[in-house]
Motif scaffolding. Structure first.
Motif, short mmCIF file in Angstrom:
data_model
loop_
_atom_site.label_atom_id
_atom_site.label_comp_id
_atom_site.label_asym_id
_atom_site.label_seq_id
_atom_site.Cartn_x
_atom_site.Cartn_y
_atom_site.Cartn_z
N LYS A 302 0.84 -1.18 0.00
CA LYS A 302 0.00 0.00 0.00
C LYS A 302 0.89 1.24 0.00
N SER A 303 0.40 2.27 -0.69
CA SER A 303 1.14 3.52 -0.69
C SER A 303 1.05 4.18 0.68
N SER A 331 0.93 -0.50 -7.83
CA SER A 331 -0.18 -0.29 -6.90
C SER A 331 -1.41 -1.05 -7.37
N GLY A 352 -1.59 -5.13 -5.61
CA GLY A 352 -0.42 -4.33 -5.27
C GLY A 352 0.78 -5.21 -4.98
N ASN A 414 0.96 6.26 -7.90
CA ASN A 414 1.63 5.58 -6.80
C ASN A 414 2.42 4.35 -7.23
N SER A 415 2.79 4.27 -8.50
CA SER A 415 3.62 3.16 -8.99
C SER A 415 5.02 3.67 -9.31
#
Length: 460
Positions: A302-303, A331, A352, A414-415
């Motif tokens: 998780k971010s 993500s 994720g 977020n990747s």
């Protein structure tokens, strides 16, 4: 043990991984003649899909038969909406998994089958149309005598449904399932299907209630919840954490452990969580769960931050074995594609992950291999040959014999893919593009209706 003879609920604690599990037979009441019939239950697992309970009922007195399918695993976190354009007769043979909560709509006829109106089943597009026609044809002769105008309108509509099976012109089917368990076969697998669009969405409160999902505040009496809120440390209601009350940097390097239940067998187990920093990127939370009872292992990433202002599209060229060692953070909202093979897996396929290029490619190959096993016994030969050739080419990639371009498209930003240069930027094989999300992407992420200012002033 004598089978029950009443219509009381029967609760079964079954697992599809049990090698001794076979067909379970119970006596139940026939809804046609109200005499005793036999229901057979079989719990099985569809590869790359989920555990399902297949039920078959037979009444020896009146000959009534019924078949249906129900979910045998936990409810998905999000609902699913599948939009399919039928433009060829072969599309009518697409396999469909339809649950009790599936709503199906034919756009061109402005016709909709609401949820809970039919039992879940495994069928085809043609089978769905035939079932609708058969349902409308019931008591049609009686209607012609009592209500001739209504009977004529129904006959005309049935004719339109029959014409759909000739596919003289394209038509669109939308399958909307709040439980997230619906499925339509991809005839272009392992490539993306240009005629099918799949999206996931967050359920609202009414949809959660339809699935039997209620929050503690909705189940407990409001007065009791308010009185115990300050005393019960295990209360599920989240309270805002004051600034500087829990410094994030103190969690780095620490492994936190908390009790949970196994997502497969629901047995008590522990989840390990660790906060770490990816260089040149951000904080991420890595969680791992191991079940001692069934051996199930899950890994999630998780971010550590929120959704970025812009989405990110990362293109990395895999030209040598050195590129296989790049760190990759994918993500849960990131689409993964390989340009040279024209293959695209959605964000829900791999979930994720924090791994390497080699690890993400291996996981991608494994999941596509499992996916190809769905209805494999009834697949057409050209589809089977196409998949076999695809895996031959994919194995060349894993052996380092073929250069490819891997694309990660994440609307949340977020990747991440590691650069092999010292400064983390000047890498000729790595291209990073920032872009503004579309309205549809914001809608799927739930951002269009999100209010971040003045929400505390809204009346409840």
């Amino acid at each position: 043990m004598e089978a029950p003879k009443s219509a009381d609920p029967i609760y079964l604690n079954l697992s599809a991984d049990d090698p001794d599990l076979g067909t379970t037979e119970i006596e139940s009441i026939c809804m046609n003649c109200y005499k005793t019939g036999v229901t057979r239950l079989l719990l099985t697992k569809i590869p790359f899909y989920k555990e399902v309970v297949i039920m078959s009922f037979t009444c020896n007195d009146c000959g009534y038969q019924n078949n249906e399918i129900q979910s045998g695993s936990e409810i998905k976190e999000k609902g699913i909406k599948i939009k399919l354009t039928i433009d060829d007769v072969k599309d009518l043979n697409r396999r469909v998994c339809k649950t009790d909560y599936s709503a199906l709509r034919i756009e061109e006829l402005d016709f909709e089958i609401p949820p809970k109106s039919q039992k879940g089943e495994i069928t085809t597009i043609e089978g769905i149309i035939d079932r609708v026609v058969n349902g409308l044809s019931q008591d049609q002769e009686k209607r012609k005598l009592e209500h001739p105008e209504a009977a004529e309108q129904i006959s005309q509509f049935m004719q339109k449904l029959e014409e759909l099976k000739e596919v003289k012109k394209p038509f669109t089917i939308v399958l909307d399932d709040i439980s997230g368990d619906a499925y339509i076969e991809n005839l272009c697998a392992p490539h993306s299907d240009p005629n099918m669009h799949v999206s996931h969405y967050n359920r609202n409160k009414e949809q959660d209630h339809m699935l039997g999902i209620f929050s503690r505040a909705e189940i407990d009496d409001e007065t009791e919840v308010k009185n115990k809120a300050d005393q019960d440390e295990n209360n599920e209601k989240l309270k805002p954490i004051p600034e500087d009350a829990w410094p994030l940097e103190e969690l780095h390097g620490e492994v936190l452990r908390f009790p949970t239940n196994c997502p497969e067998c629901s047995a008590p187990c522990d989840t390990n969580m660790k906060l770490t920093t990816i260089p040149h990127f951000k904080d991420v939370v890595i969680m791992a769960t191991v079940c001692d009872r069934c051996g199930n292992r899950t890994n999630e990433v998780k971010s550590g931050g929120g959704i970025e202002d812009q989405g990110v599209k990362i293109e990395v060229k895999i030209t040598s074995r050195d590129d296989f060692s790049r760190d990759v953070l994918k993500s849960e909202t990131c689409h993964l594609a390989i340009r040279e093979l024209d293959v695209d897996v959605g964000p829900s396929a791999l979930g994720g992950r924090f791994t390497t290029v080699e690890g993400i490619l291996t996981a991608m190959r494994d999941q596509l291999s499992e996916n190809s096993a769905i209805f494999d016994d009834s697949s057409e030969k050209d589809s089977t040959d196409r998949l076999h050739q695809f895996f031959v080419e994919f194995d060349k990639i894993l052996d380092g014999k073929r250069e490819i371009t891997m694309i990660l498209d994440d609307p949340t930003g977020n990747s991440y893919v590691q650069a092999l240069s010292d400064d983390g930027k000047s890498d000729p094989n790595l291209r990073i593009i920032r872009y503004h999300r579309s309205f549809e992407q914001n809608e799927e992420l739930g951002l269009n209706d999100m209010k971040v200012e003045g929400y505390e002033q809204d009346s409840s």
